[in-house]
Design a protein around this motif. Structure first.
Motif, short mmCIF file in Angstrom:
data_model
loop_
_atom_site.label_atom_id
_atom_site.label_comp_id
_atom_site.label_asym_id
_atom_site.label_seq_id
_atom_site.Cartn_x
_atom_site.Cartn_y
_atom_site.Cartn_z
N ILE A 190 0.99 -1.03 0.09
CA ILE A 190 0.05 0.06 -0.09
C ILE A 190 0.80 1.44 -0.14
N ASP A 191 2.23 1.02 -0.49
CA ASP A 191 2.98 2.27 -0.73
C ASP A 191 2.26 3.30 -1.91
N VAL A 192 2.79 4.51 -1.96
CA VAL A 192 2.46 5.21 -2.84
C VAL A 192 3.18 4.63 -4.28
N LEU A 217 8.00 15.99 7.96
CA LEU A 217 7.46 15.12 8.78
C LEU A 217 6.71 14.19 7.98
N GLU A 218 6.64 12.90 8.40
CA GLU A 218 5.81 11.81 7.57
C GLU A 218 4.92 10.95 8.59
N VAL A 219 3.54 10.86 8.31
CA VAL A 219 2.83 9.84 9.23
C VAL A 219 2.55 8.83 8.38
N GLY A 220 3.02 7.56 8.78
CA GLY A 220 2.81 6.24 8.31
C GLY A 220 3.93 5.88 7.33
N THR A 221 4.97 5.26 7.86
CA THR A 221 6.36 4.68 7.22
C THR A 221 6.19 3.82 6.21
N LEU A 222 5.46 2.56 6.86
CA LEU A 222 5.14 1.23 6.18
C LEU A 222 6.81 0.72 5.95
N THR A 245 9.77 10.11 10.65
CA THR A 245 8.61 9.53 10.21
C THR A 245 8.13 8.67 11.30
N LEU A 246 6.49 8.58 11.42
CA LEU A 246 5.89 7.80 12.51
C LEU A 246 5.47 6.76 12.13
N GLU A 247 5.27 5.69 12.63
CA GLU A 247 4.99 4.39 12.59
C GLU A 247 4.72 3.68 13.63
N ALA A 248 3.67 3.00 13.78
CA ALA A 248 2.87 2.19 14.89
C ALA A 248 3.45 0.63 14.71
N SER A 249 3.87 0.01 13.62
CA SER A 249 4.06 -1.02 13.53
C SER A 249 5.47 -1.35 13.62
N GLU A 250 6.15 -2.18 14.72
CA GLU A 250 7.43 -2.54 14.91
C GLU A 250 8.01 -3.36 13.58
N LEU A 261 8.53 5.07 16.72
CA LEU A 261 7.73 4.05 16.78
C LEU A 261 6.88 4.36 17.72
N GLY A 262 5.37 3.86 17.42
CA GLY A 262 4.37 4.14 18.28
C GLY A 262 3.23 4.62 17.44
N PRO A 263 2.03 4.29 18.00
CA PRO A 263 0.80 5.18 17.44
C PRO A 263 1.01 6.77 17.12
N VAL A 313 5.03 18.13 5.23
CA VAL A 313 4.14 16.96 5.86
C VAL A 313 3.66 16.20 5.05
N PHE A 314 3.78 14.73 5.28
CA PHE A 314 3.11 13.93 4.22
C PHE A 314 2.31 12.86 5.37
N ILE A 315 0.96 12.98 5.22
CA ILE A 315 0.13 12.23 6.27
C ILE A 315 -0.20 10.87 5.24
N ARG A 373 -8.48 7.08 9.59
CA ARG A 373 -9.63 7.37 10.64
C ARG A 373 -9.03 8.40 11.74
N ASN A 374 -7.65 8.49 11.86
CA ASN A 374 -7.20 9.59 12.81
C ASN A 374 -6.59 10.48 11.98
N ASN A 375 -7.24 11.05 10.56
CA ASN A 375 -6.70 12.06 9.96
C ASN A 375 -7.12 13.29 10.56
N SER A 383 -7.16 14.09 13.70
CA SER A 383 -6.17 14.71 14.37
C SER A 383 -4.54 14.85 13.81
N TYR A 384 -4.35 14.25 12.94
CA TYR A 384 -3.08 14.33 12.24
C TYR A 384 -2.75 15.75 11.41
N ILE A 385 -4.10 16.14 10.91
CA ILE A 385 -3.91 17.38 10.20
C ILE A 385 -3.95 18.41 10.91
N1 SAH Z 1 3.63 6.03 3.32
C1 SAH Z 1 3.96 4.63 3.18
C2 SAH Z 1 2.61 3.79 3.25
C3 SAH Z 1 2.18 3.78 4.57
S1 SAH Z 1 0.88 2.71 5.04
C4 SAH Z 1 4.66 4.60 1.51
O1 SAH Z 1 3.81 5.35 0.71
O2 SAH Z 1 5.44 3.94 1.25
C5 SAH Z 1 0.18 3.31 6.20
C6 SAH Z 1 1.06 2.95 7.51
O3 SAH Z 1 0.73 3.49 8.62
C7 SAH Z 1 1.24 1.25 8.00
O4 SAH Z 1 2.58 1.14 7.98
C8 SAH Z 1 0.66 1.31 9.21
O5 SAH Z 1 1.04 0.34 10.36
C9 SAH Z 1 0.91 2.86 9.72
N2 SAH Z 1 -0.17 3.01 10.99
C10 SAH Z 1 -1.41 2.79 11.04
N3 SAH Z 1 -2.04 3.23 12.23
C11 SAH Z 1 -1.06 4.16 12.60
C12 SAH Z 1 -0.59 4.82 13.76
N4 SAH Z 1 -2.00 4.85 14.39
N5 SAH Z 1 0.27 5.69 14.11
C13 SAH Z 1 1.32 5.46 13.04
N6 SAH Z 1 1.34 4.77 11.93
C14 SAH Z 1 0.21 3.86 12.01
#
Ligand code: SAH
Ligand code: DHB
Ligand code: MG
Length: 222
Positions: free
Chosen positions: A40-42, A63-68, A88-93, A116-118, A137-139, A144-146, A148-150
């Motif tokens: 689900i990368d760009v 700043l990036e939210v969602g690293t994958l 870059t912020l990422e929830a999944s280890e 690392l962390g939500p 900033v890239f969100i 569902r948390n957009n 808050s992120y914006i």
């Molecule tokens: N930007 C990446 C794709 C990100 S996919 C790219 O284009 O290459 C979305 C990512 O957001 C996933 O890795 C997922 O684990 C993460 N994610 C989901 N919920 C999150 C949260 N609450 N906080 C931080 N990251 C979260």
């Protein structure tokens, strides 16, 4: 008739002409797929667009939210000057681990920090710790948390900062007013916020391509 097949062929054509970086970037996608990450990368063309936008902006602090697996992080960080930095912020280890490896392989370890962390947990600590505002900033995390992120993005941005939010169309589902999908609700609640947010100027653009029909929000902080 324009279909997914055509959209992919056109993306392939543009990328073959304009995105030579795609071959190295495909290594990142290969390693992500081997690690079992969702694809689900760009797209390559979208990644290159982020790279071009960051260069137009002359971004030094991204700043990036969602690293994958770091695919978009690498597109963005490779647009930074020598002293530039991307957080870059990422929830999944698991995702963060894959990203760390890819970012190191891309020679961008010094410029990129993964928190690392939500994001709703890491944003407050970032706000306390980071003194300099972001200029890009890239969100692109859990939609569902957009809302808050914006808000965090605007709070942590400098005047003139560029904000991009991915996946705001979702195959057209964004116009389903009574959607029960929390991600669609999150996207729509974000648009409600933006309709009444004097601190930024925004537009949203629909896109088709190898990743289907979606779109992005593009905004500038006043
Ligand atoms: N930007 C990446 C794709 C990100 S996919 C790219 O284009 O290459 C979305 C990512 O957001 C996933 O890795 C997922 O684990 C993460 N994610 C989901 N919920 C999150 C949260 N609450 N906080 C931080 N990251 C979260
Ligand atoms: C999803 C997330 C994305 O960031 C994306 O570009 C496509 C799909 C998802 O969570 O399904
Ligand atoms: Mg996305």
């Amino acid at each position: 008739m324009s279909t997914q097949k055509t959209w992919t062929e056109v993306d392939d054509y543009f990328n073959s002409q304009l995105v030579p970086e795609k071959d190295a970037m495909n290594e990142v996608l290969k390693s992500n797929s081997e690690a079992g990450l969702p694809s689900i990368d760009v797209s390559a063309a979208q990644g290159k667009m982020l790279h071009v936008l960051a260069k137009i902006k002359g971004a030094k602090r991204i700043l990036e939210v969602g690293t994958l697996g770091g695919y978009s992080s690498i597109w963005l960080a490779s647009a930074l000057p020598k002293d530039g930095r991307l957080i870059t912020l990422e929830a999944s280890e698991k995702h963060a681990q894959a990203a760390r490896r890819n970012i190191e392989n891309a020679g961008l370890k010094e410029k990129v920090e993964i928190l690392l962390g939500p994001a709703n947990k890491t944003f407050p600590s970032l706000a306390e710790k980071e003194t300099d505002p972001f200029d890009f900033v890239f969100i692109d995390a859990d939609k569902r948390n957009n809302p808050s992120y914006i808000k965090w993005a605007i709070d942590l941005s400098a005047r003139g900062a560029c904000i991009v939010v991915d996946n705001v169309v979702r195959n057209g589902e964004v116009v389903v007013k009574d959607s029960q999908d929390p991600d669609i609700e999150g996207i729509r609640d974000m648009f409600d916020i933006l309709s009444n947010e004097p601190r930024i100027d925004s537009t949203a653009i629909q896109t088709v391509g190898s990743k289907g029909y979606d779109g992005f929000l593009l905004a500038v902080v006043k």
